[in-house]
Enzyme design. Structure first.
Site, PDB file in Angstrom:
ATOM      1  N   GLU A 151       0.850  -1.199   0.000  1.00  0.00           N
ATOM      2  CA  GLU A 151       0.000   0.000   0.000  1.00  0.00           C
ATOM      3  C   GLU A 151       0.884   1.248   0.000  1.00  0.00           C
ATOM      4  OE1 GLU A 151      -3.333   1.049  -0.060  1.00  0.00           O
ATOM      5  OE2 GLU A 151      -2.443   3.029   0.209  1.00  0.00           O
ATOM      6  N   HIS A 180     -33.637  -8.944  22.304  1.00  0.00           N
ATOM      7  CA  HIS A 180     -32.588  -9.593  23.077  1.00  0.00           C
ATOM      8  C   HIS A 180     -32.687 -11.114  22.919  1.00  0.00           C
ATOM      9  CE1 HIS A 180     -29.796 -10.508  26.286  1.00  0.00           C
ATOM     10  NE2 HIS A 180     -30.653 -11.404  26.712  1.00  0.00           N
TER      11      HIS A 180
HETATM   12  P1  NAI Z   1      -9.648   1.942  -3.255  1.00  0.00           P
HETATM   13  O1  NAI Z   1      -9.640   3.380  -3.562  1.00  0.00           O
HETATM   14  O2  NAI Z   1     -10.576   1.423  -2.228  1.00  0.00           O
HETATM   15  O3  NAI Z   1      -8.190   1.492  -2.793  1.00  0.00           O
HETATM   16  C1  NAI Z   1      -7.070   1.649  -3.588  1.00  0.00           C
HETATM   17  C2  NAI Z   1      -5.839   1.630  -2.703  1.00  0.00           C
HETATM   18  O4  NAI Z   1      -4.691   1.569  -3.539  1.00  0.00           O
HETATM   19  C3  NAI Z   1      -5.713   2.876  -1.846  1.00  0.00           C
HETATM   20  O5  NAI Z   1      -5.483   2.516  -0.509  1.00  0.00           O
HETATM   21  C4  NAI Z   1      -4.527   3.603  -2.471  1.00  0.00           C
HETATM   22  O6  NAI Z   1      -3.792   4.372  -1.530  1.00  0.00           O
HETATM   23  C5  NAI Z   1      -3.722   2.449  -3.013  1.00  0.00           C
HETATM   24  N1  NAI Z   1      -2.809   2.816  -4.088  1.00  0.00           N
HETATM   25  C6  NAI Z   1      -3.021   3.692  -5.107  1.00  0.00           C
HETATM   26  N2  NAI Z   1      -1.938   3.740  -5.914  1.00  0.00           N
HETATM   27  C7  NAI Z   1      -1.034   2.874  -5.397  1.00  0.00           C
HETATM   28  C8  NAI Z   1       0.271   2.486  -5.788  1.00  0.00           C
HETATM   29  N3  NAI Z   1       0.869   2.995  -6.863  1.00  0.00           N
HETATM   30  N4  NAI Z   1       0.922   1.577  -5.018  1.00  0.00           N
HETATM   31  C9  NAI Z   1       0.328   1.036  -3.928  1.00  0.00           C
HETATM   32  N5  NAI Z   1      -0.903   1.389  -3.506  1.00  0.00           N
HETATM   33  C10 NAI Z   1      -1.584   2.283  -4.246  1.00  0.00           C
HETATM   34  O7  NAI Z   1      -9.830   1.214  -4.655  1.00  0.00           O
HETATM   35  P2  NAI Z   1     -10.126  -0.301  -5.037  1.00  0.00           P
HETATM   36  O8  NAI Z   1      -9.841  -1.213  -3.914  1.00  0.00           O
HETATM   37  O9  NAI Z   1      -9.447  -0.495  -6.333  1.00  0.00           O
HETATM   38  O10 NAI Z   1     -11.692  -0.273  -5.266  1.00  0.00           O
HETATM   39  C11 NAI Z   1     -12.236   0.669  -6.175  1.00  0.00           C
HETATM   40  C12 NAI Z   1     -13.584   1.108  -5.727  1.00  0.00           C
HETATM   41  O11 NAI Z   1     -14.542   0.077  -5.952  1.00  0.00           O
HETATM   42  C13 NAI Z   1     -13.706   1.406  -4.238  1.00  0.00           C
HETATM   43  O12 NAI Z   1     -13.226   2.677  -3.919  1.00  0.00           O
HETATM   44  C14 NAI Z   1     -15.180   1.298  -4.038  1.00  0.00           C
HETATM   45  O13 NAI Z   1     -15.776   2.496  -4.447  1.00  0.00           O
HETATM   46  C15 NAI Z   1     -15.563   0.179  -4.983  1.00  0.00           C
HETATM   47  N6  NAI Z   1     -15.665  -1.078  -4.242  1.00  0.00           N
HETATM   48  C16 NAI Z   1     -16.577  -1.173  -3.243  1.00  0.00           C
HETATM   49  C17 NAI Z   1     -16.694  -2.316  -2.499  1.00  0.00           C
HETATM   50  C18 NAI Z   1     -17.671  -2.354  -1.390  1.00  0.00           C
HETATM   51  O14 NAI Z   1     -18.519  -1.476  -1.332  1.00  0.00           O
HETATM   52  N7  NAI Z   1     -17.608  -3.330  -0.504  1.00  0.00           N
HETATM   53  C19 NAI Z   1     -15.877  -3.495  -2.775  1.00  0.00           C
HETATM   54  C20 NAI Z   1     -14.914  -3.278  -3.830  1.00  0.00           C
HETATM   55  C21 NAI Z   1     -14.854  -2.121  -4.536  1.00  0.00           C
END
Ligand code: NAI
Ligand code: FAD
Length: 473
Positions: free
Chosen positions: A211, A452
């Site tokens: 991360e 409960h």
């Molecule tokens: P995310 O925005 O949640 O997480 C991406 C992570 O990658 C962040 O922590 C960021 O700091 C890190 N990052 C960015 N560039 C990087 C790099 N070069 N090297 C290392 N780390 C880096 O995005 P994610 O997990 O791809 O999901 C995308 C979106 O899909 C989420 O923001 C959400 O909106 C949606 N989603 C929602 C879910 C849910 O509601 N349960 C489940 C999965 C996705």
């Protein structure tokens, strides 16, 4: 395509688009929805990212892997011995695919039921004629008084890293492994990284997550992130490395090597599969936005006002392709709102009460502001927190980890945020959403009878704790 003229044409059939189309048809408008997605068999399917390669397939695999982990790790504590449990990955994937097919077929059924025309192909905005918008769908011109763009999002790419969805995967490949990888690397400790990392860890992979940010789950409340960090790293053995600076990513016949820097030192991660999940970006590919003068912001989102109106007349945009959280339920609500606005009704979406859920074990869910945000905004608040470790139902279930944390205005007592970490947080959070929509006070929740024994009692106790009068701790 028998009828080429509509009142409402929705582009994209993800949760934002298909819900918008159904609501518009319910309101008596001649409605069509254009979708270009084809499944692995080359068949057109509805449902977008959410149903095909997002929410639904990921939850199917999370459930299957959870069942396995429960069987091999947790049933012993209940006095149940299980020997020889094994995992059949192809069967697990086939189960997931069957759920996806059932859900996407379900939308086709709903379209027939509501008389929504399903136009198969790629839609491109062409311009405006006497009858309204002209949209090209695979070479045919369709006319519509109103157009709603719901073209969703796509994975953000990592420069120089090619996704082949065999060894280096985005969410599509990560939902289709044929066997459990021995060593799984994940780039990005966000929602996808944690959910899909959990799936393959539970099934036996050694998972390392890289991360970029120095803080873990920065969007969640700090107390929740701290608790989750402890559980994911110490108890479950996810190896999460924060503050990494990525270097070269190489692959050969043996696997993938990720070079990175941590605290100034060069390091490398060798793995059999790599998932890249570093966020998603809005998708306007081939939409013709530029040709018709549709304004995008600097990050590529279609610019909209609070009612999802774009810069152009009778053209709306909803879901992941516009500002706000990239969540299915946010897009759905925008879809309903836009259909109702087009029909001349009053409608709105309250972005302040959109719940977030991360489907790890335990689950993490929240709505409203975090304690840090309240401090930054100078809003006076009181906090109440109640742990599941003293909740009878949680103890009987064998998972008493986590807590409910409630934040309420110091003077008015209005609930401003609720943060939960618990196995069933995704279900529990709705009480908080309802409360906040009705602008309830912590005192209101504290005075409502909760069954409960149930996990919901922790919500009531957290509300009582806001006023320092929790009863069971
Ligand atoms: P995310 O925005 O949640 O997480 C991406 C992570 O990658 C962040 O922590 C960021 O700091 C890190 N990052 C960015 N560039 C990087 C790099 N070069 N090297 C290392 N780390 C880096 O995005 P994610 O997990 O791809 O999901 C995308 C979106 O899909 C989420 O923001 C959400 O909106 C949606 N989603 C929602 C879910 C849910 O509601 N349960 C489940 C999965 C996705
Ligand atoms: P999409 O679902 O992306 O749909 C857009 C559709 O438009 C696509 O079908 C695409 O083919 C079509 N399209 C695009 N351009 C055109 C064109 N020019 N012509 C015709 N068709 C076009 N959110 C949650 O709330 N809960 C979750 O648990 C959750 N889990 C997720 C897990 C994963 C692995 C991923 C990747 C995402 C997850 N999300 C989750 C996010 C959720 O999937 C999105 O927020 C949601 O799908 C957005 O809906 P949408 O309708 O805006 O776009």
């Amino acid at each position: 395509m028998s009828d080429q003229s509509f009142d409402v044409l929705v582009i994209g059939s993800g949760p934002a688009g298909y819900i918008c189309a159904i609501r518009a048809a319910q309101l008596g408008m001649r409605t069509a929805c254009v979708e270009k997605w084809k499944n692995a068999d080359g068949k057109y399917v509805l449902g977008g990212t959410c149903l095909n390669v997002g929410c639904i397939p990921s939850k199917a695999l999370l459930q299957s892997s959870e069942e396995y982990e429960h069987l091999v790790r947790h049933l012993d504590g209940h006095g149940i011995k299980v020997n020889g449990a094994t995992v059949d990955v192809p069967k697990m994937i086939a189960r997931k695919d069957a759920i996806v097919a059932k859900m996407t077929d379900g939308i086709a059924y709903l379209f027939r039921k509501n008389k929504v025309s399903w136009l198969k192909g790629h839609a491109r905005l062409v311009g405006r004629g006497d009858q309204g918008w002209l949209v090209d769908v695979d070479g045919q011109t369709v006319t519509s008084k109103y157009v709603v763009v719901a073209t969703g999002s796509k994975p953000r790419s990592l420069p120089g890293v090619e996704i082949d969805n065999e060894r280096i995967c985005d969410n599509v490949g990560a939902l289709n492994f044929k066997e459990v990888p021995k060593r799984l690397g994940v780039i990005g400790a966000g929602v996808i990284g944690l959910e899909l990392g959990s799936v393959w860890r539970r099934l036996g992979a050694t998972v390392t997550v890289l991360e970029a940010l120095p803080t873990f789950l920065a969007a969640a409340d700090e107390a929740v992130s701290r608790e989750a960090w402890k559980i994911f790293t110490q108890e479950q053995g996810l190896d999460i490395r924060l503050g990494v600076k990525l270097g070269e990513v190489k692959q050969d016949a043996r696997g993938v090597t990720v070079h990175y820097e941590l605290e100034g030192k060069a390091q490398k991660l060798e793995c059999d599969k790599l998932i890249v999940a570093i966020g998603r970006v809005p998708n306007t590919d081939g939409l013709g936005a530029e040709a018709v003068g549709l304004k995008l912001d600097e990050r590529g989102f279609i610019e909209v006002d609070d009612h999802c109106r774009t810069s152009l007349p009778n053209l709306f945009a909803i879901g992941d392709v516009v500002r706000g959280p990239m969540l299915a339920h946010k897009g759905e609500e925008e879809g309903v709102m836009v259909a109702e606005l087009i029909a001349g009704q009053k409608a709105h979406v309250n972005l302040d009460t959109i719940p977030w859920v991360i489907y790890t074990t335990p689950e993490i869910a929240w709505v409203g502001r975090t304690e840090k945000q309240l401090k930054e905004e100078g809003i006076p608040y009181r906090m109440g927190q109640f742990p599941f470790s003293v909740n009878g139902r949680a103890l009987c279930a064998g998972d008493a980890r986590g807590f409910v944390k409630m934040l309420a205005h110091a003077r008015t007592d209005e609930i401003l945020g609720v943060h939960i970490i618990n196995t069933h947080a995704s279900e529990l959070i709705t009480e908080a959403v309802v409360a906040m929509e009705f602008r309830a006070c912590a005192e209101d929740i504290a005075r409502i009878v909760h069954a409960h024994p149930s996990l919901t009692e922790a919500m009531r106790e957290a509300a009582l704790a806001v006023d320092k009068r929790a009863l069971n701790i």
